[in-house]
Design a protein around this motif. Structure first.
Motif, PDB file in Angstrom:
ATOM      1  N   VAL A  67       0.870  -1.177   0.000  1.00  0.00           N
ATOM      2  CA  VAL A  67       0.000   0.000   0.000  1.00  0.00           C
ATOM      3  C   VAL A  67       0.910   1.230   0.000  1.00  0.00           C
ATOM      4  O   VAL A  67       1.743   1.394   0.899  1.00  0.00           O
ATOM      5  CB  VAL A  67      -0.938   0.020   1.226  1.00  0.00           C
ATOM      6  CG1 VAL A  67      -1.801   1.276   1.213  1.00  0.00           C
ATOM      7  CG2 VAL A  67      -1.807  -1.230   1.254  1.00  0.00           C
ATOM      8  N   GLU A  68       0.744   2.083  -0.999  1.00  0.00           N
ATOM      9  CA  GLU A  68       1.665   3.215  -1.174  1.00  0.00           C
ATOM     10  C   GLU A  68       1.167   4.435  -0.407  1.00  0.00           C
ATOM     11  O   GLU A  68       0.114   4.988  -0.716  1.00  0.00           O
ATOM     12  CB  GLU A  68       1.798   3.550  -2.659  1.00  0.00           C
ATOM     13  CG  GLU A  68       2.883   4.551  -2.955  1.00  0.00           C
ATOM     14  CD  GLU A  68       3.193   4.664  -4.424  1.00  0.00           C
ATOM     15  OE1 GLU A  68       4.141   5.419  -4.754  1.00  0.00           O
ATOM     16  OE2 GLU A  68       2.510   4.035  -5.247  1.00  0.00           O
ATOM     17  N   LEU A  69       1.936   4.830   0.591  1.00  0.00           N
ATOM     18  CA  LEU A  69       1.597   6.029   1.364  1.00  0.00           C
ATOM     19  C   LEU A  69       2.002   7.253   0.558  1.00  0.00           C
ATOM     20  O   LEU A  69       3.185   7.478   0.294  1.00  0.00           O
ATOM     21  CB  LEU A  69       2.321   6.001   2.709  1.00  0.00           C
ATOM     22  CG  LEU A  69       2.023   7.159   3.662  1.00  0.00           C
ATOM     23  CD1 LEU A  69       0.543   7.283   3.949  1.00  0.00           C
ATOM     24  CD2 LEU A  69       2.803   6.983   4.958  1.00  0.00           C
ATOM     25  N   MET A  70       1.006   8.045   0.165  1.00  0.00           N
ATOM     26  CA  MET A  70       1.233   9.142  -0.770  1.00  0.00           C
ATOM     27  C   MET A  70       1.356  10.516  -0.110  1.00  0.00           C
ATOM     28  O   MET A  70       2.051  11.386  -0.618  1.00  0.00           O
ATOM     29  CB  MET A  70       0.086   9.191  -1.786  1.00  0.00           C
ATOM     30  CG  MET A  70      -0.062   7.925  -2.612  1.00  0.00           C
ATOM     31  SD  MET A  70       1.324   7.654  -3.720  1.00  0.00           S
ATOM     32  CE  MET A  70       1.037   8.948  -4.931  1.00  0.00           C
ATOM     33  N   GLU A  71       0.651  10.716   1.005  1.00  0.00           N
ATOM     34  CA  GLU A  71       0.732  12.031   1.641  1.00  0.00           C
ATOM     35  C   GLU A  71       0.293  11.947   3.090  1.00  0.00           C
ATOM     36  O   GLU A  71      -0.351  10.991   3.523  1.00  0.00           O
ATOM     37  CB  GLU A  71      -0.099  13.073   0.892  1.00  0.00           C
ATOM     38  CG  GLU A  71      -1.586  12.840   0.850  1.00  0.00           C
ATOM     39  CD  GLU A  71      -2.323  13.992   0.176  1.00  0.00           C
ATOM     40  OE1 GLU A  71      -2.147  15.157   0.598  1.00  0.00           O
ATOM     41  OE2 GLU A  71      -3.078  13.714  -0.778  1.00  0.00           O
ATOM     42  N   ALA A  72       0.658  12.983   3.846  1.00  0.00           N
ATOM     43  CA  ALA A  72       0.268  13.100   5.249  1.00  0.00           C
ATOM     44  C   ALA A  72      -0.035  14.554   5.557  1.00  0.00           C
ATOM     45  O   ALA A  72       0.607  15.460   5.010  1.00  0.00           O
ATOM     46  CB  ALA A  72       1.372  12.581   6.159  1.00  0.00           C
ATOM     47  N   ARG A  73      -1.020  14.762   6.409  1.00  0.00           N
ATOM     48  CA  ARG A  73      -1.367  16.115   6.844  1.00  0.00           C
ATOM     49  C   ARG A  73      -1.516  16.122   8.361  1.00  0.00           C
ATOM     50  O   ARG A  73      -1.845  15.103   8.979  1.00  0.00           O
ATOM     51  CB  ARG A  73      -2.690  16.578   6.217  1.00  0.00           C
ATOM     52  CG  ARG A  73      -2.698  16.584   4.699  1.00  0.00           C
ATOM     53  CD  ARG A  73      -3.942  17.258   4.162  1.00  0.00           C
ATOM     54  NE  ARG A  73      -4.066  17.074   2.715  1.00  0.00           N
ATOM     55  CZ  ARG A  73      -4.996  17.646   1.961  1.00  0.00           C
ATOM     56  NH1 ARG A  73      -5.891  18.458   2.528  1.00  0.00           N
ATOM     57  NH2 ARG A  73      -5.042  17.417   0.665  1.00  0.00           N
ATOM     58  N   VAL A  74      -1.294  17.298   8.952  1.00  0.00           N
ATOM     59  CA  VAL A  74      -1.498  17.492  10.383  1.00  0.00           C
ATOM     60  C   VAL A  74      -2.482  18.631  10.564  1.00  0.00           C
ATOM     61  O   VAL A  74      -2.297  19.711   9.981  1.00  0.00           O
ATOM     62  CB  VAL A  74      -0.170  17.820  11.104  1.00  0.00           C
ATOM     63  CG1 VAL A  74      -0.407  17.943  12.604  1.00  0.00           C
ATOM     64  CG2 VAL A  74       0.885  16.772  10.808  1.00  0.00           C
ATOM     65  N   VAL A  75      -3.521  18.391  11.347  1.00  0.00           N
ATOM     66  CA  VAL A  75      -4.507  19.439  11.626  1.00  0.00           C
ATOM     67  C   VAL A  75      -4.742  19.508  13.126  1.00  0.00           C
ATOM     68  O   VAL A  75      -4.538  18.530  13.845  1.00  0.00           O
ATOM     69  CB  VAL A  75      -5.848  19.198  10.896  1.00  0.00           C
ATOM     70  CG1 VAL A  75      -5.672  19.277   9.395  1.00  0.00           C
ATOM     71  CG2 VAL A  75      -6.452  17.851  11.278  1.00  0.00           C
ATOM     72  N   GLY A  76      -5.169  20.668  13.574  1.00  0.00           N
ATOM     73  CA  GLY A  76      -5.467  20.850  14.982  1.00  0.00           C
ATOM     74  C   GLY A  76      -6.859  20.380  15.333  1.00  0.00           C
ATOM     75  O   GLY A  76      -7.594  19.820  14.512  1.00  0.00           O
TER      76      GLY A  76
END
Length: 256
Positions: A41-50
């Motif tokens: 499974v290809e991890l393409m992006e990550a985000r951080v939110v509050g």
């Protein structure tokens, strides 16, 4: 050589003011990347939110539309700022209710009189959600369609992955090879690496410097070259050819 079939893609949404403030250092992204790679499974992006529901909803809707899977971490505890369940419900347009199975799990967890209203909040799941087992502290995560909602505590999140793995479509795992070249920085190998990447566009070629570039002897400087791809034979062939090209240019490859 035929191009490998596309593998499932994934994204990670890390939720919590404590991450953005720097008070807590995230390790869940690294754990998830290492978990997904062997499954293909290809991890393409990550985000951080509050801890803001509108931000979570917007990020989640964007990610779940773009990828086969989304993994969220954080915000499913008993306190007022644990709003992930409500945000996921809002993203899918469904109500959030007490899940009977989650409620039973938590009732068994706590002694009489300890299962208060705050702890009861952890039984709330968006309608249609399927529980994710938590063998560490019992309070479950949940899955809604292609979104897996898990704890932010690293030990608990990692333990939940045992229940997640069988639910995923898998692809061809990524194979990697690394070459450590010593005495040179990235600039000295950039043209060689570019040519190798152009010759094999199905593979990924990266360079990662180590050591120091000033005030130290040259043998403390080096670059790690990494080749990644889903076809092991092609990765091996690329490693062979790149090694030969580096040596012909007088660049030393360290033994590993």
């Amino acid at each position: 050589m035929s191009q490998p079939q596309p593998s499932p893609t994934a994204a990670v949404l890390i939720i919590g003011d404590e991450i953005l403030s720097g008070r807590t250092r995230d390790s869940n992204l690294n754990t998830l990347a290492r978990f997904l790679a062997p499954l293909g499974v290809e991890l393409m992006e990550a985000r951080v939110v509050g801890d803001r529901q509108g931000h979570i909803v917007a990020a989640l809707n964007a990610l779940r539309a773009a990828h086969d899977y989304v993994f969220t971490t954080g915000g499913i505890g008993p306190t007022h700022d644990d709003i992930t369940a409500d945000a996921v419900g809002a993203a899918f347009g469904v109500p959030v209710k007490e899940h009977p199975e989650a409620l039973a799990i938590l009732e068994r967890r706590y002694a009489p009189g300890e299962f208060n209203a705050a702890r009861r909040r952890m039984a709330r799941v968006p309608e249609g959600g399927v529980l994710i087992a938590n063998p560490v502290s019992d309070a479950p995560g949940f899955q809604v369609e292609n979104v897996f909602v898990m704890a932010g505590v690293p030990k608990i999140m990692e333990a939940m992955l045992d229940d997640v793995a069988p639910r995923l479509k898998t692809g061809a795992p990524v194979h990697s090879r690394a070459l450590h070249v010593t005495g040179v920085g990235e600039g000295a190998v950039a043209d060689i690496l570019r040519a190798a990447a152009e010759a094999r566009p199905h593979l990924s070629f990266g360079s990662y410097p180590f050591g120091f570039s000033s005030g130290h002897t040259a043998d403390e400087v080096g670059t790690q070259l990494v080749i990644r791809g889903r076809d092991q034979a092609e990765v091996d062939a690329a490693e062979h050819d790149l090694s030969a090209e580096l040596r012909s240019s007088g660049i030393i490859i360290a033994a590993t």
